[in-house]
Design an enzyme around this catalytic site. Structure first.
Site, mmCIF file in Angstrom:
data_model
loop_
_atom_site.group_PDB
_atom_site.id
_atom_site.type_symbol
_atom_site.label_atom_id
_atom_site.label_comp_id
_atom_site.label_asym_id
_atom_site.label_seq_id
_atom_site.Cartn_x
_atom_site.Cartn_y
_atom_site.Cartn_z
ATOM 1 N N GLY A 98 -8.719 -4.769 8.493
ATOM 2 C CA GLY A 98 -7.533 -4.172 9.093
ATOM 3 C C GLY A 98 -7.493 -4.407 10.587
ATOM 4 N N GLN A 132 0.838 -1.203 0.000
ATOM 5 C CA GLN A 132 0.000 0.000 0.000
ATOM 6 C C GLN A 132 0.867 1.245 0.000
ATOM 7 O OE1 GLN A 132 -0.402 2.003 3.176
ATOM 8 N NE2 GLN A 132 -1.487 3.575 2.001
ATOM 9 N N THR A 185 -3.613 4.439 -1.881
ATOM 10 C CA THR A 185 -4.647 5.064 -1.053
ATOM 11 C C THR A 185 -4.753 6.538 -1.409
ATOM 12 O OG1 THR A 185 -4.238 3.501 0.753
ATOM 13 C CG2 THR A 185 -5.390 5.544 1.307
ATOM 14 N N HIS A 211 -11.804 4.696 5.213
ATOM 15 C CA HIS A 211 -10.575 4.633 6.006
ATOM 16 C C HIS A 211 -10.861 4.192 7.450
ATOM 17 C CE1 HIS A 211 -6.334 5.871 5.114
ATOM 18 N NE2 HIS A 211 -6.214 5.642 6.409
#
Length: 410
Positions: A359, A160, A188, A305
């Protein structure tokens, strides 16, 4: 002033009696069985970690409305039972980019996992490799690209990236990830400015990590973390610091981590650099998804997010159907933000997602038990997914569709 030191798997072995003498044996798989769900792992992580460390990755932004709405979004989607069908032979296996997965999930990027567990990114990578799902290394990690590549050999590893103001520094990381064997690039794009996270200032949490006046007492109250995580890292590597943070300018200033000037031209440049699968993360609008498809991206991640950036941002499930309708089969559609149960994966699939990212769920497991903890978290999610597949009459991942849902008539 101590110079921050980062994890590097090629570094020389520390002198005997340093980290090895301090680190405790990791919990066993049998020990992890006491935790029955992700929330129990979360509460265990809360007890083990100092408040500043725990709140850094557990909390949201401002009033945390999006953080709470992420869970509400999944909880308000209802499932319908299917009866009189043989569901004794069920499989959660799936594919993404032509390669198999043990379930339709990838471990998403979580920054600074190394302050949750000693060499936390390496533990996550190993757990994902064992479980048969991709692991995404966050650019804001304590472990280097090369260290993670070595730890998760044979695994599907994704990288990422934030596009930093100093573009060449970002491009250099892309080249390193490619050389190290990472197969997929996630860019991102939803952090155009720095979010407001008041608790970090209140707790005195910073990166590079320093035990300041606000944090000393909190660390003393959490000896398991101090002895099992901080001390081994300090004696082996020095103060915890981000491995890939942009280098200071010639004037000594540290560049911003936010890419407020990122445009589609930057995405085109990265598409030229990266020949493998490329994903754009942080989209909410159908027109942005359509543009990503037109630019040749392979997938998008619908994400707010994890409720950590824009408060009151829409949750992923609410916009998933319209975005899926816009892009159709032109690209893969992935969702994240709020995955805590296996049923959440089934609901996302039923609404059109090809894959989910998790996550915090796997990070909670890492906080409690390192590699075994992360593996246990993944196993909990798979077992729950398999259970809900049975109740809704689905024997394979491809059978999960709108028929499993109940939605009120408008």
């Amino acid at each position: 002033m101590n110079k921050p030191v980062v994890i590097d798997s090629t570094a020389a072995t520390p002198a005997p009696g340093a980290a090895a003498a301090i680190a405790r044996p990791p919990p066993s798989a049998e020990y992890m069985q006491r935790y029955q769900n992700i929330e129990e792992l979360r509460q265990a992580a809360r007890r083990r970690l100092p408040k500043g460390v725990f709140e850094y990755f557990d909390r949201g932004t401002m009033d945390e409305l999006s953080l709470r709405d992420n869970r509400t979004g999944f909880q308000t989607v209802k499932l319908r039972n299917k009866v009189c069908i043989d569901v004794t032979k069920r499989s959660t296996e799936a594919t993404i980019f032509g390669k198999p997965l043990s379930m339709p999930l990838a471990v998403g990027p979580t920054g600074a996992a190394g302050v949750c567990w000693f060499e936390g990114e390496l533990a996550l990578a190993r757990a994902a490799a064992r479980f048969g799902v991709p692991f995404t290394l966050a650019v804001l990690s304590l472990s280097t690209i090369e260290a993670v590549a070595a730890a998760g050999q044979g695994a599907r590893q994704w990288f990422q990236l934030y596009v930093w103001p100093e573009r060449e520094q970002s491009y250099a990381l892309v080249r390193r990830a490619k050389d190290a064997g990472f197969e997929t690039l996630i860019v991102t794009v939803d952090t155009q400015v720095s979010p407001v996270r008041e608790y970090n200032r209140r707790n005195g949490f910073t990166m590079p990590f320093f035990i300041n006046g606000r944090a000393v007492w909190d660390v003393m109250l959490h000896p398991r973390w101090a002895i099992g995580t901080f001390a081994p890292h300090y004696f082996k590597y020095g103060m915890p610091a981000l491995a890939h943070r942009p280098k200071p300018t010639k004037g000594g200033e540290r560049p911003s981590l936010s890419g407020g000037d990122v445009t589609w031209e930057d995405i085109k440049r990265l598409r030229d650099l990266w020949k493998g699968p490329m994903i754009l993360k942080g989209l909410h609008r159908p027109e942005d998804a359509a543009r990503a498809a037109a630019e040749g991206l392979d997938a998008i991640v619908i994400s707010n997010h994890g409720g950590r950036n824009l408060d009151t941002a829409v949750n992923s499930l609410d916009v998933l159907p319209e975005i899926k309708a816009e892009v159709g089969d032109k690209m893969k559609v992935i969702v994240d933000s709020g995955i805590r149960r296996g049923g959440d994966i089934l609901k996302a699939r039923a609404l059109g997602a090809d894959l989910v990212l998790t996550g915090r769920a796997t990070l909670y497991g890492t906080c409690v038990g390192g590699e075994e903890g992360a593996y246990h978290a993944l196993n909990l999610l798979r077992n729950e997914l398999e259970t809900d597949m049975g109740f809704t009459g689905c024997c394979t991942n491809d059978e999960i569709g709108p028929q499993v849902l109940w939605q009120p008539k408008k």
